[in-house]
Write an enzyme that holds these catalytic residues in place. Structure first.
Site, mmCIF file in Angstrom:
data_model
loop_
_atom_site.group_PDB
_atom_site.id
_atom_site.type_symbol
_atom_site.label_atom_id
_atom_site.label_comp_id
_atom_site.label_asym_id
_atom_site.label_seq_id
_atom_site.Cartn_x
_atom_site.Cartn_y
_atom_site.Cartn_z
ATOM 1 N N LYS A 242 0.859 -1.191 0.000
ATOM 2 C CA LYS A 242 0.000 0.000 0.000
ATOM 3 C C LYS A 242 0.888 1.231 0.000
ATOM 4 O O LYS A 242 2.041 1.165 0.428
ATOM 5 C CB LYS A 242 -0.874 0.008 1.265
ATOM 6 C CG LYS A 242 -2.069 0.918 1.172
ATOM 7 C CD LYS A 242 -3.206 0.299 0.395
ATOM 8 C CE LYS A 242 -4.307 1.288 0.124
ATOM 9 N NZ LYS A 242 -5.498 0.664 -0.455
ATOM 10 N N ASP B 184 -6.801 4.457 -4.856
ATOM 11 C CA ASP B 184 -7.515 4.337 -3.572
ATOM 12 C C ASP B 184 -8.121 5.723 -3.347
ATOM 13 O O ASP B 184 -8.306 6.471 -4.328
ATOM 14 C CB ASP B 184 -6.554 3.931 -2.434
ATOM 15 C CG ASP B 184 -7.283 3.562 -1.141
ATOM 16 O OD1 ASP B 184 -7.885 2.475 -1.087
ATOM 17 O OD2 ASP B 184 -7.274 4.357 -0.180
HETATM 18 P P1 NDP Z 1 -12.733 8.070 -3.299
HETATM 19 O O1 NDP Z 1 -11.645 9.062 -3.074
HETATM 20 O O2 NDP Z 1 -13.233 7.849 -4.658
HETATM 21 O O3 NDP Z 1 -13.977 8.434 -2.366
HETATM 22 C C1 NDP Z 1 -13.873 8.531 -0.993
HETATM 23 C C2 NDP Z 1 -15.221 8.931 -0.444
HETATM 24 O O4 NDP Z 1 -15.181 8.868 0.975
HETATM 25 C C3 NDP Z 1 -15.596 10.366 -0.779
HETATM 26 O O5 NDP Z 1 -16.983 10.456 -0.882
HETATM 27 C C4 NDP Z 1 -15.083 11.129 0.443
HETATM 28 O O6 NDP Z 1 -15.765 12.356 0.654
HETATM 29 C C5 NDP Z 1 -15.387 10.155 1.548
HETATM 30 N N1 NDP Z 1 -14.448 10.350 2.674
HETATM 31 C C6 NDP Z 1 -13.095 10.367 2.651
HETATM 32 N N2 NDP Z 1 -12.573 10.577 3.869
HETATM 33 C C7 NDP Z 1 -13.637 10.700 4.680
HETATM 34 C C8 NDP Z 1 -13.762 10.938 6.066
HETATM 35 N N3 NDP Z 1 -12.688 11.114 6.860
HETATM 36 N N4 NDP Z 1 -15.025 10.978 6.574
HETATM 37 C C9 NDP Z 1 -16.108 10.780 5.765
HETATM 38 N N5 NDP Z 1 -16.039 10.577 4.454
HETATM 39 C C10 NDP Z 1 -14.825 10.539 3.916
HETATM 40 O O7 NDP Z 1 -12.205 6.714 -2.634
HETATM 41 P P2 NDP Z 1 -12.666 5.220 -2.944
HETATM 42 O O8 NDP Z 1 -14.125 5.168 -3.195
HETATM 43 O O9 NDP Z 1 -11.734 4.652 -3.912
HETATM 44 O O10 NDP Z 1 -12.353 4.524 -1.527
HETATM 45 C C11 NDP Z 1 -13.297 4.483 -0.454
HETATM 46 C C12 NDP Z 1 -12.906 3.384 0.514
HETATM 47 O O11 NDP Z 1 -12.900 2.131 -0.175
HETATM 48 C C13 NDP Z 1 -11.519 3.511 1.144
HETATM 49 O O12 NDP Z 1 -11.534 2.966 2.443
HETATM 50 C C14 NDP Z 1 -10.667 2.626 0.248
HETATM 51 O O13 NDP Z 1 -9.504 2.179 0.904
HETATM 52 C C15 NDP Z 1 -11.639 1.497 -0.010
HETATM 53 N N6 NDP Z 1 -11.334 0.683 -1.191
HETATM 54 C C16 NDP Z 1 -11.223 1.238 -2.431
HETATM 55 C C17 NDP Z 1 -10.979 0.433 -3.531
HETATM 56 C C18 NDP Z 1 -10.964 0.977 -4.919
HETATM 57 O O14 NDP Z 1 -10.908 0.162 -5.847
HETATM 58 N N7 NDP Z 1 -11.042 2.268 -5.128
HETATM 59 C C19 NDP Z 1 -10.737 -1.011 -3.362
HETATM 60 C C20 NDP Z 1 -10.965 -1.514 -2.038
HETATM 61 C C21 NDP Z 1 -11.218 -0.670 -0.994
HETATM 62 P P3 NDP Z 1 -15.049 13.757 0.300
HETATM 63 O O15 NDP Z 1 -15.224 13.926 -1.173
HETATM 64 O O16 NDP Z 1 -15.776 14.732 1.121
HETATM 65 O O17 NDP Z 1 -13.613 13.593 0.718
#
Ligand code: NDP
Length: 450
Positions: A129, A169
């Site tokens: 990571k 991510d």
């Molecule tokens: P994105 O950056 O596309 O989206 C993240 C989302 O989460 C946004 O809506 C963001 O809102 C919100 N967010 C981020 N930080 C916080 C916080 N502290 N409190 C509340 N909301 C928050 O990321 P992903 O969708 O790619 O990833 C989301 C999760 O899924 C993570 O935990 C990641 O590790 C996990 N994941 C992702 C994978 C992938 O393929 N992308 C694979 C497996 C797991 P805002 O816009 O306001 O920041």
């Protein structure tokens, strides 16, 4: 909790002492060790080979300066990370996160979890990571590009199709992967498709990779529901977050007959009793890069509430936390249980606190842990690597079908492993045990070089 096994207690004690200021990392390690008690008890070769001590210590941690110039000509400095955690079953594989909350503890917890998740997919991928405390919010496109180029200028020394293959991510989507890929190519002179996944379709990327984590989460959840005589059909669903995972979890949950009534970002959440259209979320977040509040401009009848935690108080049958770590705590679990939630499956990594997991499981809520439930993203990255090696592109349907089959298998393996250790239905334990055993066997087979 006190560990029953003396070996595990000793290992955890040591890790806790050495990493006292890394709470997320210790949380992830503790959960895995708790699950492994029955396995360690049964197989003394795990202790004899020092497997737990070794699997907890990353093979390599790389920390580096990322300096870049902002639009005002001012020099900015961020900290970059790549944790190459475990290569027992394949090259290191795992995403890159760009978020101000990134630190060594967060990257180590994610890298550690990734070992077991990647093992569960059945594909030959080790765990890793990376990321940076760079905050992409409010940055211009040029600033993002300059940051990504500087980040890759160091990362290039450590990655490769057969050594370490990063992906996206939080904060890293197709745009950022593109800037990094461009810089990699410029520095090496190679069109080395296998070095990063999440590439653009038509430039080495796989169809369905963008959708994969969210789709995979719903395939897993559907399988878990099916095994308990339930389905998505007619169910109220909450999806927290509004990023990559959340958007496509919404699309698939809706396709499977559910109604997504609430979604959020880090500022607040929206409720739409008629069901939230994922296409509007996609436009707000991917095209306009705006706040979720903007949803009210599209659907004036919807509701917006400031603060994201309250989303768990919205009545639902299925909850899919897809934002970030520890977003669903004990109090949120109480609210979900009071509203008679049937299933919770984790799209984000470690979104539920240990307290929340304990409460949900004790209340008989079906619980799909992240390692298993969100493995569809990295699984499809693995399929992207296969296509790159063969220099072929599969159709969307082919990739989607493979993803579906992988998620069904992950459910079965986790569920069977839980039964084997006498805890039927406990998928947290099942996923940890199933993921661990394969890596442990490969580590024994390779001797103790690492
Ligand atoms: P994105 O950056 O596309 O989206 C993240 C989302 O989460 C946004 O809506 C963001 O809102 C919100 N967010 C981020 N930080 C916080 C916080 N502290 N409190 C509340 N909301 C928050 O990321 P992903 O969708 O790619 O990833 C989301 C999760 O899924 C993570 O935990 C990641 O590790 C996990 N994941 C992702 C994978 C992938 O393929 N992308 C694979 C497996 C797991 P805002 O816009 O306001 O920041």
């Amino acid at each position: 909790m006190a560990f029953k096994s003396e070996y595990i207690a000793r290992v955890y004690d040591d890790v806790a002492k050495k990493n006292a200021n890394e709470p997320e990392f210790l949380q992830a390690v503790k959960e895995v060790l708790e699950s492994l008690e029955p396995v360690v008890e049964k197989d003394p070769s795990i202790e004899a080979n020092g497997i737990l001590e070794r699997i907890i210590e990353p093979e390599r941690v790389i920390m580096f300066r990322v300096s870049w110039v902002d639009d005002n000509g001012k020099v900015q400095v961020n900290r970059g990370y790549r944790v190459q955690y475990n290569s027992a079953i394949g090259p290191y594989k795992g995403g890159l996160r760009l978020h101000p909350s990134v630190n060594l503890s967060v990257i180590k917890f994610l890298g550690f979890e990734q070992i077991f998740k990647n093992s569960l997919t059945g594909l030959p991928m080790g765990g890793g990571k990376g990321g940076s405390d760079f905050d992409p919010k409010g940055k211009s496109d040029n600033e993002i590009m300059r940051f990504c180029q500087s980040f890759m200028t160091e990362l290039v020394k450590h990655i490769g199709a057969d050594t370490d293959v990063p992906a996206g991510d939080i904060g890293v989507g197709a745009r950022e992967i593109g800037y990094m890929f461009g810089q990699y190519k410029r520095l090496t002179g190679l069109y080395d498709g296998g070095v990063l996944t999440g590439k653009k379709v038509g430039a080495g990327g796989s169809l369905a990779r963008t959708e994969a984590t969210g789709y995979g989460l719903c395939y897993f959840t559907a399988e878990m529901l099916k095994a308990n005589g339930q389905s998505f059909e007619g169910k109220r669903v909450i999806v927290s977050g509004s990023g990559n995972v959340a958007t496509y979890a919404n699309q698939k949950a809706t396709q499977l007959g559910g109604k997504v009534v609430a979604m959020s970002d880090s500022n607040g959440y929206i409720v739409d009793e008629n069901g939230i259209d994922y296409k509007i979320i996609k436009e707000i977040k991917e095209v306009k890069r705006a706040r979720i509040k903007t949803y009210l401009d599209y659907v004036p009848g919807a509701k917006y509430v400031e603060g994201c935690k309250g989303i768990w108080t919205v009545p639902c049958d299925i909850a899919l936390p897809c934002a970030t770590q520890n977003e669903l705590d004990g109090e949120s679990a109480d609210a979900l249980i009071a509203n008679k939630v049937i299933a919770v499956a984790e799209g984000a990594n470690m979104p539920s606190t240990p307290d929340a997991v304990a409460k949900l499981q004790a209340a008989g809520v079906l619980f799909g842990p992240a390692k298993a439930a969100n493995a569809g993203g990295v699984a499809t990255s693995g399929l992207e690597m296969s296509q790159n090696s063969q220099r072929l592109s599969w159709t969307f349907e082919e990739v989607d079908q493979k993803l579906h089959d992988i998620m069904v298998n992950i459910y079965k393996n986790a569920s069977n492993a839980a039964e084997t250790v006498g805890q039927p239905g406990n998928l947290v334990v099942g996923a940890n045990v199933a993921g661990f055993l394969k890596v442990a066997e490969a580590m024994k087979w390779q001797g103790i070089a690492y």
